[in-house]
Each structure stands twice: as structure tokens, then as C-alpha cells.
Design a protein around this motif. Structure first.
Motif, short mmCIF file in Angstrom:
data_model
loop_
_atom_site.label_atom_id
_atom_site.label_comp_id
_atom_site.label_asym_id
_atom_site.label_seq_id
_atom_site.Cartn_x
_atom_site.Cartn_y
_atom_site.Cartn_z
N GLU A 107 0.84 -1.20 0.00
CA GLU A 107 0.00 0.00 0.00
C GLU A 107 0.88 1.25 0.00
O GLU A 107 2.07 1.20 0.26
CB GLU A 107 -0.89 0.00 1.25
N ARG A 108 0.23 2.38 -0.24
CA ARG A 108 0.94 3.65 -0.15
C ARG A 108 1.35 3.89 1.30
O ARG A 108 0.57 3.69 2.21
CB ARG A 108 0.04 4.80 -0.57
N GLY A 109 2.59 4.29 1.50
CA GLY A 109 3.05 4.58 2.85
C GLY A 109 3.54 3.36 3.61
O GLY A 109 4.00 3.47 4.75
N GLY A 110 3.43 2.17 3.01
CA GLY A 110 3.89 0.95 3.66
C GLY A 110 4.72 0.13 2.68
O GLY A 110 5.32 0.68 1.76
N ASN A 111 4.75 -1.17 2.91
CA ASN A 111 5.37 -2.03 1.90
C ASN A 111 4.65 -1.82 0.57
O ASN A 111 3.43 -1.70 0.54
CB ASN A 111 5.25 -3.51 2.30
N HIS A 112 5.41 -1.75 -0.50
CA HIS A 112 4.76 -1.44 -1.78
C HIS A 112 5.56 -1.98 -2.96
O HIS A 112 6.69 -2.44 -2.80
CB HIS A 112 4.59 0.09 -1.93
N LEU A 113 4.96 -1.90 -4.14
CA LEU A 113 5.67 -2.17 -5.38
C LEU A 113 6.18 -0.85 -5.92
O LEU A 113 5.51 0.17 -5.79
CB LEU A 113 4.73 -2.80 -6.42
N MET A 114 7.36 -0.87 -6.52
CA MET A 114 7.91 0.33 -7.14
C MET A 114 8.15 0.00 -8.60
O MET A 114 8.83 -0.96 -8.90
CB MET A 114 9.22 0.69 -6.44
N LEU A 115 7.57 0.81 -9.46
CA LEU A 115 7.66 0.56 -10.90
C LEU A 115 8.54 1.61 -11.55
O LEU A 115 8.39 2.81 -11.29
CB LEU A 115 6.27 0.57 -11.54
N PHE A 116 9.45 1.15 -12.39
CA PHE A 116 10.42 2.04 -13.06
C PHE A 116 10.27 1.90 -14.58
O PHE A 116 9.97 0.83 -15.09
CB PHE A 116 11.85 1.66 -12.68
N GLY A 117 10.54 3.02 -15.27
CA GLY A 117 10.49 3.01 -16.73
C GLY A 117 9.08 2.80 -17.24
O GLY A 117 8.83 1.97 -18.10
N LEU A 118 8.18 3.58 -16.67
CA LEU A 118 6.75 3.39 -16.93
C LEU A 118 6.30 4.05 -18.23
O LEU A 118 6.75 5.14 -18.57
CB LEU A 118 6.00 4.03 -15.77
N GLU A 119 5.41 3.38 -18.91
CA GLU A 119 4.72 4.01 -20.04
C GLU A 119 3.68 4.99 -19.49
O GLU A 119 3.24 4.84 -18.36
CB GLU A 119 3.97 2.94 -20.86
N PRO A 120 3.28 5.99 -20.30
CA PRO A 120 2.20 6.88 -19.84
C PRO A 120 0.92 6.08 -19.57
O PRO A 120 0.57 5.21 -20.35
CB PRO A 120 1.99 7.83 -21.03
N LEU A 121 0.27 6.37 -18.46
CA LEU A 121 -0.92 5.61 -18.06
C LEU A 121 -2.08 6.56 -17.78
O LEU A 121 -1.88 7.65 -17.26
CB LEU A 121 -0.64 4.79 -16.79
N GLN A 122 -3.27 6.11 -18.13
CA GLN A 122 -4.48 6.89 -17.85
C GLN A 122 -5.16 6.36 -16.60
O GLN A 122 -5.20 5.14 -16.38
CB GLN A 122 -5.47 6.77 -19.02
N VAL A 123 -5.69 7.26 -15.79
CA VAL A 123 -6.45 6.84 -14.61
C VAL A 123 -7.63 5.97 -15.06
O VAL A 123 -8.33 6.31 -16.02
CB VAL A 123 -6.94 8.07 -13.81
N GLY A 124 -7.83 4.87 -14.41
CA GLY A 124 -8.92 3.96 -14.75
C GLY A 124 -8.49 2.82 -15.65
O GLY A 124 -9.22 1.83 -15.79
N GLU A 125 -7.33 2.93 -16.25
CA GLU A 125 -6.80 1.88 -17.11
C GLU A 125 -6.52 0.61 -16.30
O GLU A 125 -6.10 0.69 -15.15
CB GLU A 125 -5.48 2.40 -17.73
N GLN A 126 -6.75 -0.55 -16.91
CA GLN A 126 -6.45 -1.83 -16.27
C GLN A 126 -5.18 -2.40 -16.87
O GLN A 126 -5.07 -2.54 -18.08
CB GLN A 126 -7.60 -2.82 -16.48
N VAL A 127 -4.24 -2.75 -16.01
CA VAL A 127 -2.93 -3.19 -16.46
C VAL A 127 -2.64 -4.59 -15.91
O VAL A 127 -2.90 -4.86 -14.74
CB VAL A 127 -1.86 -2.19 -15.94
N ASP A 128 -2.13 -5.48 -16.75
CA ASP A 128 -1.74 -6.82 -16.28
C ASP A 128 -0.48 -6.74 -15.43
O ASP A 128 0.50 -6.13 -15.84
CB ASP A 128 -1.45 -7.74 -17.48
N VAL A 129 -0.51 -7.40 -14.29
CA VAL A 129 0.69 -7.53 -13.46
C VAL A 129 0.87 -9.01 -13.15
O VAL A 129 -0.06 -9.67 -12.69
CB VAL A 129 0.58 -6.72 -12.15
#
Ligand SMILES: [Cu+2]
Length: 154
Positions: A107-129
């Protein structure tokens, strides 16, 4: 009394099938991994680094969460966050344990994932992880989840 050869053979075959889910030693079952509420925070304009999170729970034997990847980022790291000298410090770690009694919350402010070299993303978009886990026997398991791109405002 002799042991018929055909009774011995299946045991050897099972031992050879290391890591096969159907033949878990000791009658154990493959851990059931459930991932919920995955998100990626939309990075500020012009930035290619952002955070993300999700909740990971497991039923059965514990697993170790060892990494994540997504087509929209070059790399994904696992980070902890803690207060050191009155400053929030992020640290990269190799893994997080997940067990039935202790689900993993990223979560934000705790343990989290950090993503680098990101493509531009739109709010609401669904992304495969794609998430990678190792179980007690050392076998790898991957889980694909959909992460929603959320606004940095929360
Ligand atoms: Cu971080």
C-alpha cells in the motif's frame, strides 16, 4: 515375501516428479493464492517512476512473494518503507513472506511495489501484473492480476 516390482515403480516416479503440483509430498496441497485490489498510482506528468499495491492472501502452506512484472514498466521492485531519523526511507527487498494468518498488504506509505520506466498511463486503465511466488518445496507459481491505474490524489 517379495515386493512386486510394479508397486515399487510408482513411488520412484513420484519422487522424480519434483515440484509437480499433483504429487505434493506429505499429502499437502498447492497453496491457493488470492490477489485483490491491485493498483498502480498514476505518476506525475513526465515521471516514469511510481508505486503500486495490492492485497495477497494464501490458503494452505505459506509462500514467498519474490517479484512482479508488467508490460507497462521496465522493472518492478519490492520496497519497504520505514521511518528513519524522522524521514521516510524506502528500501528494496528481495521478497515478502505470505502465510494464511499473515496476508501481505502492499500500500501507499507501507510495503509497496515500485515501478520504473513506466509508459504513460491513464487513470482507470487496467494493467496486467504478473506476480511470482515460491512455495515451501521451492516450486514457482505465477499469478496474473489486473491493476487499476489510480489518481495520485488518492
Ligand atoms: Cu518505493
Amino acid at each position: 515375501m517379495r515386493i512386486p516390482a510394479r508397486l515399487v515403480l510408482p513411488v520412484l516416479v513420484l519422487l522424480g516428479a519434483c515440484g509437480a503440483p499433483a504429487s505434493a509430498p506429505g499429502g499437502g496441497t498447492q497453496p491457493g493464492i488470492e490477489v485483490r485490489d491491485a493498483f498502480i498510482v498514476q505518476p506525475p506528468e513526465g515521471r516514469e517512476v511510481t508505486g503500486g499495491g495490492m492485497q495477497i492472501s494464501v490458503t494452505g502452506s505459506p509462500v514467498v512473494f519474490t517479484g512482479a512484472s508488467t508490460p507497462v514498466a521496465d522493472t518492478v521492485e519490492l520496497h519497504t518503507m520505514s521511518m528513519e531519523n524522522n524521514m521516510m526511507q524506502m528500501r528494496k527487498v528481495e521478497s515478502f513472506p505470505v502465510s494464511e494468518g499473515a496476508p501481505l498488504v502492499l500500500e501507499r506509505g507501507g510495503n509497496h511495489l515500485m515501478l520504473f520506466g513506466l509508459e504513460p498511463l491513464q487513470v482507470g486503465e487496467q494493467v496486467d501484473v504478473t506476480l511470482t511466488f515460491t512455495d515451501e518445496s521451492g516450486a514457482q507459481q505465477t499469478v496474473v492480476t489486473k491493476a487499476e491505474v489510480v489518481s495520485p490524489a488518492g
